[in-house]
Motif scaffolding. Structure first.
Motif, PDB file in Angstrom:
ATOM      1  N   PRO A 149       0.818  -1.215   0.000  1.00 26.64           N
ATOM      2  CA  PRO A 149       0.000   0.000   0.000  1.00 26.64           C
ATOM      3  C   PRO A 149       0.858   1.274   0.000  1.00 26.64           C
ATOM      4  CG  PRO A 149       0.129  -0.859   2.219  1.00 26.64           C
ATOM      5  CD  PRO A 149       0.883  -1.825   1.336  1.00 26.64           C
ATOM      6  N   ASN A 150       0.208   2.404  -0.284  1.00 23.81           N
ATOM      7  CA  ASN A 150       0.895   3.695  -0.327  1.00 23.81           C
ATOM      8  C   ASN A 150       1.247   4.162   1.082  1.00 23.81           C
ATOM      9  OD1 ASN A 150       0.785   4.419  -3.199  1.00 23.81           O
ATOM     10  ND2 ASN A 150      -1.418   4.262  -2.861  1.00 23.81           N
ATOM     11  N   ARG A 151       2.488   4.617   1.234  1.00 24.78           N
ATOM     12  CA  ARG A 151       2.914   5.143   2.520  1.00 24.78           C
ATOM     13  C   ARG A 151       4.168   5.985   2.351  1.00 24.78           C
ATOM     14  NH1 ARG A 151       3.844   0.101   1.343  1.00 24.78           N
ATOM     15  NH2 ARG A 151       5.636  -1.056   2.091  1.00 24.78           N
ATOM     16  N   LEU A 152       4.341   6.911   3.282  1.00 24.01           N
ATOM     17  CA  LEU A 152       5.548   7.706   3.363  1.00 24.01           C
ATOM     18  C   LEU A 152       6.299   7.240   4.604  1.00 24.01           C
ATOM     19  CD1 LEU A 152       6.600  10.818   2.151  1.00 24.01           C
ATOM     20  CD2 LEU A 152       6.489  11.020   4.611  1.00 24.01           C
ATOM     21  N   VAL A 153       7.577   6.945   4.445  1.00 27.90           N
ATOM     22  CA  VAL A 153       8.381   6.382   5.512  1.00 27.90           C
ATOM     23  C   VAL A 153       9.419   7.423   5.935  1.00 27.90           C
ATOM     24  CG1 VAL A 153       9.969   4.518   6.137  1.00 27.90           C
ATOM     25  CG2 VAL A 153       8.055   4.061   4.579  1.00 27.90           C
ATOM     26  N   ILE A 154       9.556   7.603   7.246  1.00 28.45           N
ATOM     27  CA  ILE A 154      10.534   8.528   7.819  1.00 28.45           C
ATOM     28  C   ILE A 154      11.414   7.721   8.762  1.00 28.45           C
ATOM     29  CG2 ILE A 154      10.878  10.614   9.184  1.00 28.45           C
ATOM     30  CD1 ILE A 154       7.854  11.273   8.437  1.00 28.45           C
ATOM     31  N   ASP A 155      12.683   7.589   8.424  1.00 24.34           N
ATOM     32  CA  ASP A 155      13.643   6.878   9.260  1.00 24.34           C
ATOM     33  C   ASP A 155      14.611   7.884   9.873  1.00 24.34           C
ATOM     34  OD1 ASP A 155      12.587   4.418   8.556  1.00 24.34           O
ATOM     35  OD2 ASP A 155      14.110   4.017   7.027  1.00 24.34           O
TER      36      ASP A 155
END
Length: 158
Positions: A149-155
């Protein structure tokens, strides 16, 4: 052309011109914010209904609400730096103004080793702002999108 046929064509085209068309949501919408600890970094994931048009990232020492300009204190102890992420073409509400994200808009993240808190800073005119507060100002970070699915990831590194 026959006058009657012309009149019928004009009437039919007028009906189709004024019949409201169903439309899909025009912007990606936020449905959830998830956090997790990984080997060497802490992660925040924004679950979205689609991909944002673009996103911008900056390191800051403070954030404010995009509409009011009022300062926002990101929840969580020991925050030294804030990663401000702005998603263009995204919102936390649908086209009718109904919230698509109903979770906390400013919360501490006690289970993570570096990220201390997350706050929504903007949900206005297809712009969604998220602030990620972390403890180690010398940390590295990376922000990227994933699909299916669509997602924005911040590490944020340790």
């Amino acid at each position: 052309m026959n006058r009657r046929l012309v009149a019928v064509l004009v009437a039919v085209s007028a009906v189709f011109t004024f019949v409201p068309m169903a439309s899909a949501q025009s912007t990606a919408t936020l449905s959830d914010i998830r956090t997790g600890q990984h080997n060497g970094f802490s992660r925040v994931v924004l679950d979205l209904s689609g991909a944002p048009t673009e996103y911008r990232v900056s390191e800051v020492t403070g954030v404010s609400h995009c509409a009011s300009g009022n300062p926002i204190t990101v929840a969580g102890p020991g925050i030294q730096e804030i990663l401000a992420v702005t998603l263009i073409g995204a919102a936390a509400h649908d086209d009718n103004g109904n919230p698509t994200y109903t979770g906390s808009r400013n919360f501490a993240t006690p289970g993570l080793s570096n990220i201390r808190g997350v706050a929504l800073t903007c949900d206005f005119e297809a712009t969604l702002g998220v602030a990620v507060g972390y403890a180690n100002a010398a940390s590295w970070h990376r922000v990227f999108t994933l699909t299916s699915p669509n997602r924005l990831v911040i590490d944020v590194g340790l």
